[in-house]
Design a protein around this motif. Structure first.
Motif, PDB file in Angstrom:
ATOM      1  N   ASP A 339       0.850  -1.197   0.000  1.00  0.00           N
ATOM      2  CA  ASP A 339       0.000   0.000   0.000  1.00  0.00           C
ATOM      3  C   ASP A 339       0.883   1.244   0.000  1.00  0.00           C
ATOM      4  O   ASP A 339       1.631   1.496   0.956  1.00  0.00           O
ATOM      5  CB  ASP A 339      -0.910  -0.008   1.221  1.00  0.00           C
ATOM      6  CG  ASP A 339      -1.983   1.058   1.151  1.00  0.00           C
ATOM      7  OD1 ASP A 339      -1.630   2.249   0.980  1.00  0.00           O
ATOM      8  OD2 ASP A 339      -3.166   0.706   1.261  1.00  0.00           O
ATOM      9  N   ILE A 342       0.519   3.776   2.920  1.00  0.00           N
ATOM     10  CA  ILE A 342       1.172   3.367   4.167  1.00  0.00           C
ATOM     11  C   ILE A 342       2.677   3.623   4.081  1.00  0.00           C
ATOM     12  O   ILE A 342       3.299   4.105   5.042  1.00  0.00           O
ATOM     13  CB  ILE A 342       0.881   1.889   4.462  1.00  0.00           C
ATOM     14  CG1 ILE A 342      -0.607   1.686   4.752  1.00  0.00           C
ATOM     15  CG2 ILE A 342       1.734   1.386   5.635  1.00  0.00           C
ATOM     16  CD1 ILE A 342      -1.003   0.242   4.977  1.00  0.00           C
ATOM     17  N   ARG A 348       7.616   2.342   7.609  1.00  0.00           N
ATOM     18  CA  ARG A 348       8.038   1.571   6.449  1.00  0.00           C
ATOM     19  C   ARG A 348       8.746   0.263   6.842  1.00  0.00           C
ATOM     20  O   ARG A 348       8.493  -0.791   6.244  1.00  0.00           O
ATOM     21  CB  ARG A 348       8.953   2.454   5.596  1.00  0.00           C
ATOM     22  CG  ARG A 348       9.496   1.817   4.337  1.00  0.00           C
ATOM     23  CD  ARG A 348      10.530   2.744   3.712  1.00  0.00           C
ATOM     24  NE  ARG A 348      11.041   2.233   2.465  1.00  0.00           N
ATOM     25  CZ  ARG A 348      10.650   2.622   1.267  1.00  0.00           C
ATOM     26  NH1 ARG A 348       9.699   3.547   1.165  1.00  0.00           N
ATOM     27  NH2 ARG A 348      11.176   2.111   0.172  1.00  0.00           N
ATOM     28  N   TYR A 351       6.470  -2.505   8.135  1.00  0.00           N
ATOM     29  CA  TYR A 351       5.545  -2.875   7.064  1.00  0.00           C
ATOM     30  C   TYR A 351       6.226  -3.796   6.050  1.00  0.00           C
ATOM     31  O   TYR A 351       5.664  -4.811   5.624  1.00  0.00           O
ATOM     32  CB  TYR A 351       5.035  -1.601   6.395  1.00  0.00           C
ATOM     33  CG  TYR A 351       3.969  -1.827   5.349  1.00  0.00           C
ATOM     34  CD1 TYR A 351       2.710  -2.298   5.710  1.00  0.00           C
ATOM     35  CD2 TYR A 351       4.223  -1.562   4.013  1.00  0.00           C
ATOM     36  CE1 TYR A 351       1.729  -2.494   4.752  1.00  0.00           C
ATOM     37  CE2 TYR A 351       3.251  -1.756   3.050  1.00  0.00           C
ATOM     38  CZ  TYR A 351       1.999  -2.228   3.423  1.00  0.00           C
ATOM     39  OH  TYR A 351       1.022  -2.429   2.487  1.00  0.00           O
ATOM     40  N   GLN A 354       6.925  -7.332   7.372  1.00  0.00           N
ATOM     41  CA  GLN A 354       5.745  -8.174   7.263  1.00  0.00           C
ATOM     42  C   GLN A 354       5.582  -8.702   5.833  1.00  0.00           C
ATOM     43  O   GLN A 354       5.282  -9.889   5.626  1.00  0.00           O
ATOM     44  CB  GLN A 354       4.493  -7.389   7.667  1.00  0.00           C
ATOM     45  CG  GLN A 354       3.202  -8.190   7.569  1.00  0.00           C
ATOM     46  CD  GLN A 354       1.965  -7.337   7.857  1.00  0.00           C
ATOM     47  OE1 GLN A 354       2.078  -6.191   8.269  1.00  0.00           O
ATOM     48  NE2 GLN A 354       0.795  -7.926   7.646  1.00  0.00           N
ATOM     49  N   ARG A 493      -3.376  -8.508   3.231  1.00  0.00           N
ATOM     50  CA  ARG A 493      -3.819  -7.115   3.399  1.00  0.00           C
ATOM     51  C   ARG A 493      -5.072  -6.840   2.578  1.00  0.00           C
ATOM     52  O   ARG A 493      -5.127  -5.983   1.728  1.00  0.00           O
ATOM     53  CB  ARG A 493      -2.707  -6.128   3.015  1.00  0.00           C
ATOM     54  CG  ARG A 493      -1.431  -6.382   3.822  1.00  0.00           C
ATOM     55  CD  ARG A 493      -0.456  -5.241   3.590  1.00  0.00           C
ATOM     56  NE  ARG A 493       0.791  -5.582   4.208  1.00  0.00           N
ATOM     57  CZ  ARG A 493       1.826  -6.119   3.567  1.00  0.00           C
ATOM     58  NH1 ARG A 493       1.758  -6.347   2.295  1.00  0.00           N
ATOM     59  NH2 ARG A 493       2.945  -6.393   4.198  1.00  0.00           N
TER      60      ARG A 493
END
Length: 493
Positions: A339, A342, A348, A351, A354, A493
């Motif tokens: 995304d 985001i 960052r 994210y 993950q 997500r």
């Protein structure tokens, strides 16, 4: 919108010209050493029209020595300048030309090709200016002209009567200035007539009236010898960096142009080329290679019994449709979205941690589609938009690189110009590779990395703006061992 047949009705018909005829003309030079084409590729999609040629993502003198040692007619250098600001792009062109020229020395002649987008996006006239200036200032070598041939017939980009068009449905074409590509945040333009495009992009420094044209009535002479003479006669008018634009609707037209260019260069003319992907194939007299099969790709390798990674960064409408069609046809693939909002908002590191975990876990079960969110985030000016694009591309690259070093995929496909460049250079750490050929007729190239952590992993460079809605699915199907299996889809997500 126009009918292509009506635009062509005032020109002679297309007739066959063989690649062998071009090679024969090149060989007719006798003892004259034919120059190696050094192709400065502003993203890696320029390789999609050729086969069995070396490609570099770094450009030291030693890199060029390795590439020249293969004795091929052309060498590709991935400059990725379409993702750089003008000053950086100028300097990178200068470095590449200088190192190539030093590596060539006095024993090998080189001609420089500035390969860019067939929809007219890119740093023009900056890149040809950088090449010409480096040759003049560093090596006291002058050029007579810059030959512009943006056509890419296999992808539907053609030039008729000096106007550049994009093919549509039902035999129609539209001027490229009326397409989404002309609205590019960084490289937008308003003219499809190439002479006026040149004037526009040069800020009036190069008047449209000064541009030399080679149209289909010149290219399509009754025989090849007359074509060569007619084209060379026009090129004789070029001097001190004249701009020349050429029509092209077919592979035959590219080969006819090559005959004329060869004749002009045999007379001592020197050119820089600013072109779309298929020009090099036509200029060196290479046959159009049939698409590679899975046996062609994996025959000499030990394919990994795991999923492949498809990385999608391009935001043009065609890419988004191809992404949707891939996920429809390949429901077993795990789809993971990065995304952009985001990324830009912060957090960052966690994210991307993950994302890497999800990608590596999913590859054990099957193919993974890693893509950026489809809403294009733009800024108020071109430079800021380019910075956003770089930040997003950097995130994709980090995920690819960390995945490679954790659980290497069976294959990698990268969709989009900047995306495929960054994935090659930074994600897979490819420095030297061989272009093996296309995955679809005339488009979408497969590289074989010859060293580094990606050695043995087929890498597919897939431009954002080529193919039809099913093309990404078709390439994935060829390479995948898990296409349409019963593994459930995992949409992260």
């Amino acid at each position: 919108m126009f009918l292509e047949s009506e635009l062509l009705s005032s020109f002679p018909p297309d007739t066959p010209v063989s690649a062998a005829a071009v090679r024969k003309a090149i060989d007719a030079g006798g003892t004259k050493a034919e120059p190696v084409l050094v192709v400065l590729d502003d993203d890696p999609t320029g390789t999609q029209s050729v086969a069995d040629l070396p490609v570099l993502t770094t450009w030291t003198v030693e890199d060029f020595a390795w590439a020249f040692a293969m004795d091929g007619p052309a060498v590709y250098v991935l400059t990725n300048t379409r993702s750089l600001d003008p000053q950086e792009a100028f300097e990178r062109n200068r470095q590449v030309v200088r190192n190539a020229r030093v590596a060539a020395g006095e024993s090998r002649a080189v001609t420089f090709v500035s390969r860019s987008d067939s929809t007219l996006r890119g740093h023009f006239p900056l890149e040809p200016d950088a090449i010409a200036g480096t040759l003049a200032n560093d090596f006291d070598e002058q050029i007579d002209g810059v030959v512009i041939v943006p056509a890419f017939p296999e992808a539907g980009r053609i030039t008729i009567g000096g106007v550049h068009y994009m093919r549509q449905d039902h035999g129609t074409v539209v001027p490229v200035s009326e397409t989404e590509f002309a609205q590019d945040a960084t490289f937008g333009f308003t003219h499809s007539e190439l002479a006026r495009y040149v004037e526009e992009k040069s800020g009036g420094r190069i008047p449209a009236a000064s541009v030399i044209g080679i149209d289909l009535s010149v290219l399509r002479q009754p025989d090849e010898q007359r074509t060569a003479h007619a084209v060379a006669a026009i090129l004789d008018r070029a001097h001190d960096g004249s701009i020349i634009v050429a029509d092209c609707v077919s592979e035959n037209d590219l080969r006819r142009l090559a005959l004329g260019l060869e004749a002009a260069e045999a007379r001592g003319k020197r050119f820089i080329y600013r072109v779309g992907p298929p020009f090099v194939r036509g200029r060196i007299g290479q046959e159009m290679r049939a698409p590679l099969s899975a046996d062609d790709v994996f025959g000499a390798l030990e394919p990994r019994d795991r999923g492949g990674l498809i990385v999608v960064g391009s935001h043009v409408g065609l890419t988004s449709r191809q992404l949707a069609e891939l996920t429809r046809q390949h429901p077993a693939a795990t789809v993971i979205e990065i995304d952009v909002q985001i990324l830009l908002a912060g957090g960052r590191g966690a994210y991307l941690d993950q994302a890497v975990g999800e990608v590596t876990a999913a590859l054990t079960a099957g193919d993974v589609v890693l893509h950026t969110s489809r809403q294009l985030v733009r800024a108020d000016d071109a430079a800021a938009s380019l910075r956003i694009a770089r930040s997003v591309s950097d995130a994709l690259v980090e995920v690819v690189n960390r995945t490679l070093k954790t659980y290497a995929p069976r294959f990698v496909i990268a969709k989009g110009g900047i995306t495929s460049s960054d994935v090659a250079t930074h994600g897979l750490e490819i420095r030297r590779a061989l272009v093996r050929g296309p995955m679809l007729p005339g488009i979408v190239s497969l590289w074989e990395p010859v060293q580094g952590p990606a050695q043995g992993i087929p890498y597919v460079v897939f431009a954002g703006n080529v193919g039809d809605d099913s093309s990404l699915a078709a390439v994935t199907r060829t390479l995948s061992s898990r296409f349409e299996t019963t593994v459930p889809t995992r949409n992260a997500r």
